[in-house]
Scaffold this active site. Structure first.
Site, PDB file in Angstrom:
ATOM      1  N   HIS A 138     -53.957  48.871 -49.794  1.00  0.00           N
ATOM      2  CA  HIS A 138     -54.886  48.898 -50.926  1.00  0.00           C
ATOM      3  C   HIS A 138     -54.166  49.567 -52.112  1.00  0.00           C
ATOM      4  O   HIS A 138     -53.340  50.450 -51.910  1.00  0.00           O
ATOM      5  CB  HIS A 138     -56.096  49.728 -50.504  1.00  0.00           C
ATOM      6  CG  HIS A 138     -57.249  49.689 -51.451  1.00  0.00           C
ATOM      7  ND1 HIS A 138     -57.307  50.484 -52.572  1.00  0.00           N
ATOM      8  CD2 HIS A 138     -58.397  48.971 -51.445  1.00  0.00           C
ATOM      9  CE1 HIS A 138     -58.449  50.259 -53.209  1.00  0.00           C
ATOM     10  NE2 HIS A 138     -59.132  49.345 -52.547  1.00  0.00           N
ATOM     11  N   ASP A 174     -54.570  55.944 -44.200  1.00  0.00           N
ATOM     12  CA  ASP A 174     -55.699  55.559 -45.038  1.00  0.00           C
ATOM     13  C   ASP A 174     -56.772  55.031 -44.088  1.00  0.00           C
ATOM     14  O   ASP A 174     -56.636  53.938 -43.546  1.00  0.00           O
ATOM     15  CB  ASP A 174     -55.235  54.493 -46.034  1.00  0.00           C
ATOM     16  CG  ASP A 174     -56.389  53.921 -46.844  1.00  0.00           C
ATOM     17  OD1 ASP A 174     -57.562  54.212 -46.513  1.00  0.00           O
ATOM     18  OD2 ASP A 174     -56.122  53.184 -47.802  1.00  0.00           O
ATOM     19  N   LYS A 214     -68.435  54.246 -47.582  1.00  0.00           N
ATOM     20  CA  LYS A 214     -68.148  53.105 -46.708  1.00  0.00           C
ATOM     21  C   LYS A 214     -68.666  53.329 -45.292  1.00  0.00           C
ATOM     22  O   LYS A 214     -68.378  52.560 -44.384  1.00  0.00           O
ATOM     23  CB  LYS A 214     -66.633  52.844 -46.675  1.00  0.00           C
ATOM     24  CG  LYS A 214     -66.078  52.320 -48.011  1.00  0.00           C
ATOM     25  CD  LYS A 214     -64.610  51.941 -47.865  1.00  0.00           C
ATOM     26  CE  LYS A 214     -63.893  51.861 -49.185  1.00  0.00           C
ATOM     27  NZ  LYS A 214     -64.093  50.595 -49.901  1.00  0.00           N
ATOM     28  N   GLN A 258     -61.055  51.992 -44.104  1.00  0.00           N
ATOM     29  CA  GLN A 258     -61.668  50.905 -43.342  1.00  0.00           C
ATOM     30  C   GLN A 258     -61.821  51.226 -41.860  1.00  0.00           C
ATOM     31  O   GLN A 258     -62.658  50.642 -41.183  1.00  0.00           O
ATOM     32  CB  GLN A 258     -60.857  49.613 -43.509  1.00  0.00           C
ATOM     33  CG  GLN A 258     -60.866  49.035 -44.915  1.00  0.00           C
ATOM     34  CD  GLN A 258     -62.257  48.675 -45.422  1.00  0.00           C
ATOM     35  OE1 GLN A 258     -63.185  48.460 -44.655  1.00  0.00           O
ATOM     36  NE2 GLN A 258     -62.408  48.640 -46.736  1.00  0.00           N
ATOM     37  N   CYS A 260     -58.161  44.520 -54.311  1.00  0.00           N
ATOM     38  CA  CYS A 260     -57.251  45.647 -54.576  1.00  0.00           C
ATOM     39  C   CYS A 260     -56.045  45.613 -53.657  1.00  0.00           C
ATOM     40  O   CYS A 260     -55.586  46.663 -53.181  1.00  0.00           O
ATOM     41  CB  CYS A 260     -57.963  46.986 -54.437  1.00  0.00           C
ATOM     42  SG  CYS A 260     -59.273  47.212 -55.622  1.00  0.00           S
TER      43      CYS A 260
HETATM   44  C1  LIG Z   1     -57.939  50.310 -47.161  1.00  0.00           C
HETATM   45  C2  LIG Z   1     -58.607  50.960 -48.326  1.00  0.00           C
HETATM   46  N1  LIG Z   1     -58.044  52.018 -48.913  1.00  0.00           N
HETATM   47  C3  LIG Z   1     -58.609  52.646 -49.956  1.00  0.00           C
HETATM   48  C4  LIG Z   1     -59.791  52.199 -50.494  1.00  0.00           C
HETATM   49  C5  LIG Z   1     -60.340  52.915 -51.699  1.00  0.00           C
HETATM   50  O1  LIG Z   1     -61.530  53.562 -51.407  1.00  0.00           O
HETATM   51  P1  LIG Z   1     -62.337  54.276 -52.579  1.00  0.00           P
HETATM   52  O2  LIG Z   1     -62.621  53.255 -53.615  1.00  0.00           O
HETATM   53  O3  LIG Z   1     -63.562  54.788 -51.926  1.00  0.00           O
HETATM   54  O4  LIG Z   1     -61.445  55.361 -53.107  1.00  0.00           O
HETATM   55  C6  LIG Z   1     -60.428  51.100 -49.919  1.00  0.00           C
HETATM   56  C7  LIG Z   1     -61.722  50.603 -50.409  1.00  0.00           C
HETATM   57  O5  LIG Z   1     -61.861  49.736 -51.176  1.00  0.00           O
HETATM   58  C8  LIG Z   1     -59.812  50.450 -48.826  1.00  0.00           C
HETATM   59  O6  LIG Z   1     -60.361  49.371 -48.274  1.00  0.00           O
END
Ligand SMILES: Cc1ncc(COP(=O)(O)O)c(C=O)c1O
Ligand SMILES: Cc1ncc(COP(=O)(O)O)c(C=O)c1O
Lengths: 416, 142, 416, 142
Positions: free
Chosen positions: A126, A207, A233, A210, A373
């Site tokens: 991401h 990370d 989430k 998910q 993203c």
């Molecule tokens: C794998 C992953 N990392 C990071 C994020 C970023 O999360 P947040 O927008 O809550 O910071 C997301 C969510 O979109 C994600 O799916």
């Protein structure tokens, strides 16, 4: 038929699932990888905070402030347990996964990354797990290396061995990767990767945006050094993220957001920082939502994370099968449901995902379309965008059927 | 109720603290502050054959933190240094007769114990650096 | 008798004011400088978001996501108007004032502060407006200079002239100060200070944490370059801060929190950042609470900020007068109520503020005791702590009377 | 309803875009992308005596962004360059017959207008850098 958890009962706890959209259709919410819906318990616990004991925590001695402080710190302890960390002070509250990763990049990264060093990511990360490292490397004269994903959405662990082997010369200073891809859906073998990294004394950031919401997490078992995830989430409110850092590392890290609450003493020329974890929580925290997150964790604990996983596995199998049955469709990521979290990304030939999502909206179906993203992965897959349906504890097979009907309708409109 | 907290004993120790001051050439000198309110406590110890021969505290802060420090010095004076290990937060709270303080005020009451434990850990680790692993968690009060 | 706003009617909008504490006493909340209470409208708008249109904003095309995006962006526009900024993209959402100031220190500061430079603060700053600059200076070899406050709690503007005059040689790069002291209560002449600074082309950051909630703010009139404030101190939820930056400066600033939502394109080796203001809002924002903040602004607009100020002036006069009447009391800050915001800090001889607050709690009275995150000022005043009573739109003279009774009781207990 | 959006005209322009491609040695070449969905549009222009003599667009994206770009090129072709200034977002939305798009999809529909306005600004500013103040806000579409 839901054997593992009673979806129909669960659905009653989520008021938004009764929402009627403009044209009277009921909402079919399949964008859970972006954010999940919230049960009444979570919503009510936020309201209750504001109606009964809203106050600034940690510093005041009157009753409502003590109540608020206690609830806030209880949440920290609850999260410690949820991810099986050793100490509550290893749990830092942030705004979201993105801020959690930035905290590591700024605080740990700027102290530990030197010119010529390498940071290892993967191609499926991401943006939140790419841009902070890219920028850090840019400023430090270091380099980002990407582990490749293969056509079926897997990593080759030999690549990792190669990357950090002898010829690497100890240049790789951190590996940062998502435990579950938000596009491919792949669940990656975090524990093995961490084992390989630790043999070379390389710390690993997971990370967990998910993965933590969808399966049991145990930081002691996986051995990760950092873990980042978002409350929103996993049934919790927006505005709360978590960063777990192993205590031995956290003790060495410099504070990031500087100001009130994170200090012990401030003088004109110098400052003595507060104890862990407060040192990392500058300013008035998002008290109400941290307390709201507590209710979300309770909800998930009551269901049981193993049951969450089982339910999603069953639903994902069904979703995969139904999407496979569509005309001229490409599905990304593993073929086997058991290697996946609860999401499926796909493209229908001749229909842009964006148009697809607009048409689905007529059916009340909310899915995500776009690059998710993850543009580095999009480049690898040689696409601009994809559609993604993602599931959670309240989704049913009937909802998947509505999705499939809607996709067939899109096909008819575009007449392809 | 505050009447239960501010009983005569606390007010007496607050107004007439025991063992207040500094020791010249102490074997242990240690201080810490409570980020909550800025209360400060420093403790000096004179140790002979692992016995606390003399103890003095200094600092400024609320009645609870100062009275608690005063009572704590009486509690450990002439005891083996290792007894500090065994003093729990409940011991201190019972000793000063405050068992139902809120979480914020508890920190005031326990600041001196925290400082004392830190001092003990520092003393042993200075003597034998390899004991740090074993000592690491000994300074925890909360 | 409330001429300007109907306090008794207003009180009905705040459910917490009916809270009965452990011993049956009603809450007398006088810690508004720390955080204010929330009206039903704000609490309900957060619940409504979660019950009706919770979804991730900006990227999705389905109905509830469009609703959420619209409400979120409407809040930005509402805040623009509230502080009379020129463009909505000058408004950045953060977690709190502390993060807002950190954003400036990290993004603007690290690019603009060089070795030998100076940053001018005042002695009365909140830690949040000291520590980020201290750390920046430490890392850059620059220095922090503090404008002194005099015995009555005022700044001498001549000192500022001196500090940034010829002999300064253009070394001062930014002035950062609070428009209202959270301890002294003084309202400082922001407009004059900014005028002096701008003559030397020095940009000014206003910490508006205490001023924006209590009086009319107009960034074009004051001319400030940066303004930081927190929603939770002005009827809004926890977890939302605002940073205003004049567009000409914002356009030159590097992003701070890096990741999703703040990018336009991410490639393996480089990233193209998104347009303003999104470039500065990385990750999923605190959507629910930003929307909740909108309801708080509506509430304040309906009352009118001039009436808020008038009410507080009347109440502060009364509070000052009553505290002055106590035995052996020291009051900090200006003698005249009209030079003050709605708070009074004081010490009663022989009673530590902490003990004072504990005794007041028996009367249901919530005030703050301690260093108020202003230890540099505490050193100047040569005290460790003080007591502080701070007011807002729902406070009454009856509540001040209860406070005074409680203080007299503390005096009796300590028998001094 | 999506039936109102995906009418034959849109689908026709999507499947058979007009003026698609590149111009060799264009007087203006400009591109931008929609961070929302990754849609990309680049536009090439040939300008003679301030008249748009030739215009081509390229890019990839959804039916709305591509059809809208195709129709926009038809709309300005052989018009004075300054007409671009006067085209409002409503003009474009009416032209393509989509007046009730949601905020997210509106960005798709208006991406090509944004790119075109950027191109015009760049053209004038390159010619006369002092015009930047006057031109600054001309590229605003939303
Ligand atoms: C794998 C992953 N990392 C990071 C994020 C970023 O999360 P947040 O927008 O809550 O910071 C997301 C969510 O979109 C994600 O799916
Ligand atoms: C003057 C001043 N600045 C900054 C802050 C910090 O605000 P926050 O904790 O919301 O970041 C405060 C609040 O305590 C304050 O009074």
């Amino acid at each position: 038929m839901q054997a593992l958890l009673d979806v129909y009962k669960i659905r009653q706890d989520f008021p938004i699932l009764n929402r009627r959209l403009n044209d009277g259709k009921r909402l079919v919410y399949l964008d859970n990888a972006a954010t999940t819906q919230k049960p009444n318990e979570v919503i009510d616990s936020i309201s209750r905070y504001y109606k009964e004991y809203n106050s600034n925590i940690h510093r005041a001695v009157y009753q409502i402030a003590e109540e608020a402080t206690e609830e806030y710190e209880n949440t920290r302890e609850k999260i410690r347990k949820f991810i099986n960390a050793r100490y509550p002070e290893e749990i830092i509250f942030t705004r979201n996964t993105t801020e959690s990763i930035n905290l590591v990049a700024y605080s740990w990264g700027y102290s530990n990354i030197k010119k010529g060093n390498k940071i290892v990511l993967t191609e499926y990360e991401h943006h939140s797990n790419i841009v902070p490292w890219q920028t850090l490397c840019h400023n430090k004269g270091a380099r980002v290396k990407y582990l490749e994903v293969d056509a079926d959405g897997y990593l080759k662990l030999e690549d990792l061995y190669d990357l950090i082997s002898q010829k690497d010369d100890g240049k790789t200073k951190i590996i940062s990767l998502s435990e579950m891809s938000n596009v491919l859906g792949t669940i990656f073998p975090a524990k093995e990767i961490i084992k390989i990294a630790h043999e070379k004394d390389i710390p690993v950031l997971l990370d967990g945006a998910q993965s933590v919401p969808h399966m049991k997490t145990d930081v002691q078992q996986s051995g990760c050094d950092f873990l980042a995830f978002s409350a929103h989430k996993m049934l919790g409110p927006t505005g709360v993220g978590v960063l777990y850092v192993r205590k031995e590392i956290l003790e060495q890290m410099k504070p990031f957001i500087l100001g009130g609450d994170m200090i012990k003493e401030v003088h004109k020329e110098n400052t003595i920082f507060n104890d862990l974890p407060y040192r990392f929580e500058g300013g008035t925290p998002n008290i109400a939502d941290v307390i709201g997150f507590s209710a979300a964790i309770d909800y998930l604990n009551r269901i049981g994370m193993d049951n969450v996983r089982e339910h999603e596995l069953e639903m994902t199998s069904y979703l995969l099968e139904r999407i496979k049955g569509l005309k001229s469709v490409v599905i990304y990521g593993p073929k086997k449901a058991k290697d996946r979290g609860g999401l499926v990304s796909f493209n229908m030939d001749g229909i842009h995902p964006h148009d697809c999502a607009t048409i689905l909206n007529d059916f009340g179906v909310a899915i995500r379309s776009g690059h998710h993203c993850a543009q580095v992965l999009m480049e690898k897959l040689d696409i601009v965008a994809s559609s993604r349906a993602s599931l959670y504890i309240y989704n049913t097979k009937e909802e998947i059927d509505i999705l499939i009907d809607a996709l067939n309708h899109a096909r008819r409109i575009f007449n392809t | 109720m505050s009447e239960d907290i501010y009983r005569e004993m606390i007010l007496d120790h607050y107004r007439n603290p025991r063992n207040k001051g500094k020791i010249e050439e102490p074997d242990i000198r240690i201080n810490d502050s409570n980020p909550l309110c800025g209360d400060e406590i420093s403790i000096d110890l004179k140790v002979e054959n692992d016995i606390i021969k003399d103890i003095k505290f200094d600092g400024r802060g609320c009645a609870i933190s100062q009275a608690s420090a005063s009572m704590l010095t009486e509690m450990v004076s002439n005891k083996p240094l290792t007894t500090i290990k065994d003093i729990t937060k409940d011991d201190v709270l019972e000793n000063i007769g405050l068992t139902n303080l809120g979480p914020a005020r508890i920190k005031c009451a326990l600041l001196s114990l925290k400082v004392l434990k830190l001092g003990m850990v520092k003393y042993y680790v200075d003597k034998d650096p390899s004991s740090i692993e074993e000592m690491k968690d000994q300074s925890k009060v909360f």
